[in-house]
Design a protein around this motif. Structure first.
Motif, PDB file in Angstrom:
ATOM      1  N   PHE A  95       0.846  -1.185   0.000  1.00  0.00           N
ATOM      2  CA  PHE A  95       0.000   0.000   0.000  1.00  0.00           C
ATOM      3  C   PHE A  95       0.892   1.249   0.000  1.00  0.00           C
ATOM      4  O   PHE A  95       1.951   1.260   0.624  1.00  0.00           O
TER       5      PHE A  95
ATOM      6  N   LYS B  30       1.539   7.298   3.479  1.00  0.00           N
ATOM      7  CA  LYS B  30       0.843   8.577   3.598  1.00  0.00           C
ATOM      8  C   LYS B  30       1.690   9.681   2.984  1.00  0.00           C
ATOM      9  O   LYS B  30       2.905   9.699   3.121  1.00  0.00           O
TER      10      LYS B  30
ATOM     11  N   GLU C  83      -1.265  15.059   3.982  1.00  0.00           N
ATOM     12  CA  GLU C  83      -2.505  14.280   4.030  1.00  0.00           C
ATOM     13  C   GLU C  83      -3.271  14.516   5.322  1.00  0.00           C
ATOM     14  O   GLU C  83      -4.499  14.684   5.319  1.00  0.00           O
TER      15      GLU C  83
ATOM     16  N   PHE D 141      -9.237   6.509   2.179  1.00  0.00           N
ATOM     17  CA  PHE D 141      -8.144   6.518   3.148  1.00  0.00           C
ATOM     18  C   PHE D 141      -8.334   5.415   4.185  1.00  0.00           C
ATOM     19  O   PHE D 141      -7.371   4.752   4.599  1.00  0.00           O
TER      20      PHE D 141
ATOM     21  N   ARG E  57      -7.230   2.079   2.892  1.00  0.00           N
ATOM     22  CA  ARG E  57      -5.769   2.001   2.914  1.00  0.00           C
ATOM     23  C   ARG E  57      -5.264   1.726   4.334  1.00  0.00           C
ATOM     24  O   ARG E  57      -4.403   0.866   4.546  1.00  0.00           O
TER      25      ARG E  57
ATOM     26  N   THR F 151      -4.303   6.186  -3.267  1.00  0.00           N
ATOM     27  CA  THR F 151      -4.286   5.042  -2.347  1.00  0.00           C
ATOM     28  C   THR F 151      -4.880   3.786  -2.978  1.00  0.00           C
ATOM     29  O   THR F 151      -4.731   2.695  -2.421  1.00  0.00           O
TER      30      THR F 151
END
Length: 440
Positions: free
Chosen positions: A5, A8, A12, A152, A155, A189
């Motif tokens: 993944f 960040k 963010e 988000f 993720r 993401t």
């Protein structure tokens, strides 16, 4: 080995905090929205707990989750879900929608084979409760449902996300311009954005997706499944009429188009006095209203829910059921698919797939690529206004060879466009759970 993944990105935390703060400040308006919609559609008064990520059911085992906002997206997802249900026996499925009509369509298509709830509002707490309750191992998002906190959150919970049959009109891209710093980070993401066309792919990249994230796989709507028993239904329809009559259908009409449909029917009946109108409004709350409007115009009106089939003397027949539109397209000589109101248009491939000539209006920004291809193939007539729509309907009702040429062109285009389903299944295969070995 699973794809890692993305980490960040700088900034963010701040943009998520600002977005979430704005949502919490605006959250009282969600109640106003539900109440105001509830006065028109009673179903909006029910299941509020799901809208805020609260569930009375037990947690259950992990699932594959698919989100389709309403009826059109559910129908587009149907070939994919059907294929996955066949090959992934034992997999638990959760399908979410936002609208009651989408919910009804999910139940009509799959019944108890999938779980269904409404997608919660994009509040951080609601999103977290949804993900913890259903524990998806894979998220499949249909078309243009870009909710940043949900993306988000997936993720953060280690859930791979695919945006499937992805489309993004130029109008929508302009509307997203203020949220681009947030949406770009959220898009980056996801595992993959499977775009319908090159133009959609370019716009997703402008919004913030990386070029390596975006693939053009075609449009799942071309993989439309023609309903079983179509010929038998059409024969029953013709038997009910008792004689050969010209038939046209006005489908997916919205508020503001009802007077247009009445005007078109009056015009066409002046030339074909026994012409039958099949009328399928877009939203169930309009079923009774269009029936009343047709009766007020002095016509004899039948309904699918009351009589099953049109009576010999009916002038108008309201298709006031869900899930039967394609079957009734097949009963008509010509289809008008609502687009005289600026709502973006509706699926033009369904009437083409069952062999009905198609007429539409000018507001097609949500189906720009499909309408362009149908038009170039000679399978579509587009009217710039009510007068031109009426001209096209009149020309087609009066010219059987022209209708047949359009039918053949439309079916050929649908057949040529198939393939997105196969491409999509290959794309998501690495993240699909293995079938349960205990089940057949």
């Amino acid at each position: 080995m699973p794809t890692p993944f993305p980490p960040k990105e700088p900034g963010e935390r701040l943009v998520r905090w600002l977005y979430s703060l704005a949502l919490y400040l605006l959250s009282p308006f969600t109640l106003y929205h539900l109440i105001s919609r509830g006065f028109r559609v009673r179903e909006y008064f029910r299941r509020w707990d799901e809208r805020y990520g609260a569930y009375s059911t037990e947690q259950g085992r992990p699932c594959v989750w698919l989100h389709a906002v309403s009826v059109g997206e559910v129908n587009a997802a149907a070939p994919l879900v059907n294929a996955l249900l066949r090959q992934g026996k034992g997999t638990r499925w959760v399908v979410t929608t936002i609208t009651p009509t989408g919910s009804q369509r999910v139940r009509a298509l799959w019944g108890g084979r999938v779980d269904h709830v409404y997608l919660p509002y994009d509040l951080p707490g609601s999103v977290d409760r949804f993900l913890q309750h259903f524990r998806p191992t894979l998220a499949l998002i249909m078309e243009t449902e870009l909710w940043p906190n949900m993306l988000f959150g997936c993720r953060d919970h280690g859930i791979p996300v695919y945006v499937l049959n992805a489309r993004l009109s130029a109008r929508s891209l302009r509307g997203y311009r203020l949220l681009r710093p947030l949406l770009g980070r959220a898009l980056r993401t996801v595992r993959c954005v499977a775009a319908q066309s090159d133009a959609d792919a370019r716009r997703f990249q402008v919004l913030g997706a990386r070029p390596d994230q975006v693939r053009v796989l075609g449009n799942l709507k071309y993989d439309v499944e023609v309903p079983d028993g179509l010929e038998a239904l059409r024969a029953a329809f013709e038997d009910a009429l008792g004689r050969k009559r010209p038939v046209w259908i006005a489908a997916s009409t919205h508020e503001g188009e009802e007077e247009d449909v009445l005007a078109l029917h009056r015009r066409l009946r002046a030339r074909w006095p026994d012409l039958l109108l099949l009328w399928a409004p877009r939203h169930p709350e309009r079923f009774g209203r269009v029936r009343a409007a047709a009766e007020a115009a002095g016509w004899q009106v039948g309904t699918r829910s009351a009589g099953g089939w049109p009576a010999a003397g009916d002038d108008v027949f309201v298709v006031d059921t869900l899930g039967e539109l394609m079957a009734f397209y097949a009963c008509a000589d010509v289809a008008f698919v609502g687009s005289l109101q600026p709502v973006g248009g509706h699926n033009l491939l369904e009437p083409a797939a069952v062999g009905t000539a198609v007429v539409t209006g000018p507001h097609l920004h949500n189906f720009a690529e499909i309408s362009r291809r149908l038009d170039e193939a000679g399978a579509l007539r587009v009217g710039r206004d009510l007068q031109e729509v009426g001209d096209a309907l009149e020309a087609l009702l009066g010219d059987a060879p022209l209708r047949q040429a359009m039918v053949e062109a439309g079916r050929a285009l649908v057949d040529q466009g198939r393939g997105a389903l196969r491409n999509t299944l290959e794309l998501i295969a690495p993240d699909l759970p293995a079938p349960d070995p205990v089940e057949d």
